[in-house]
Design a protein around this motif. Structure first.
Motif: not given
Length: 215
Positions: A125, A130-131, A133, A195-196, A198-200, A202-203
């Motif tokens: 991440m 990415l950060r 969570g 959440a993980t 979701r971040q990938f 969205e990216k």
């Protein structure tokens, strides 16, 4: 990448980050003491490590010292500590002549697998900008129970307990406590999944060029 690193270290000189660093430095101290048979001192170091974990979050929130580095350093310290504890107990129980304890050592690989997986995913991440969570309530509960159970095992557990001459934790009780901690660990791991992903997602959506729909 340079901008990400710069933002990561902004406002990093805080007491909570210092406590997280101390926790990381205590890891080899704990390992050496345990390996040399100084189990009582290893317990003291483990308790001290747990206290730094408790107070760094309290101080960060109370004095508004939350930083981007702290959000990464704190979980890294937790993961390295838990990996070390799981490995040393696994190796110690491997020497046991008690069939139950000798078999039971495999449960500690659950903790090792979970923490290694989170370290790998967290590194991926960060490499992707990415950060990872922050710890959810499940993660905080699992971490607290893990520390409490491991202190009990190392202090009073059969065969390895530093204080077992005064009181020895019955093997069935130890099995139940460690399995409970392992279940909470798995639940905590699963709580990070939505959440993980979701971040990938969205990216990926943000990096995909939008097609011109105008005719």
């Amino acid at each position: 990448m340079k901008e990400n690193l710069k933002s990561l270290f902004e406002g990093c000189w805080t007491v909570p980050n210092l406590l997280s660093l101390i926790r990381i430095l205590l890891i080899p101290v704990f390992g050496v003491l345990f390996y040399q048979g100084e189990i009582a001192w290893a317990v003291v170091v483990l308790v001290l490590s747990g206290l730094t974990d408790f107070f760094d979050g309290k101080i960060a929130r109370r004095f508004n010292q939350i930083s981007a580095l702290g959000k990464i350093l704190d979980p890294i310290a937790d993961k390295l500590t838990q990996i070390t504890i799981a490995v040393v107990i696994f190796l110690e129980f491997q020497k046991s002549t008690d069939p139950t304890i000798h078999w039971f050592k495999w449960v500690f690989l659950v903790f090792l697998f979970k923490e290694l997986l989170m370290v790998i995913v967290g590194a991926i991440m960060l490499a992707c900008g990415l950060r990872p969570g922050a710890a959810e309530i499940y993660g905080k509960v699992a971490t607290f129970v893990f520390y409490a159970v491991m202190v009990l095992v190392i202090a009073f557990g059969p065969e390895i307990g530093a204080l077992r001459a005064w009181f020895t934790l019955p093997t069935p009780a130890m099995v139940v406590l460690v399995i409970l901690s392992a279940v909470l660990t798995v639940v905590a791991l699963l709580s990070y999944v939505p959440a993980t992903f979701r971040q990938f997602k969205e990216k990926k959506q943000n990096s995909t060029p939008k097609k011109d729909t105008e005719e």
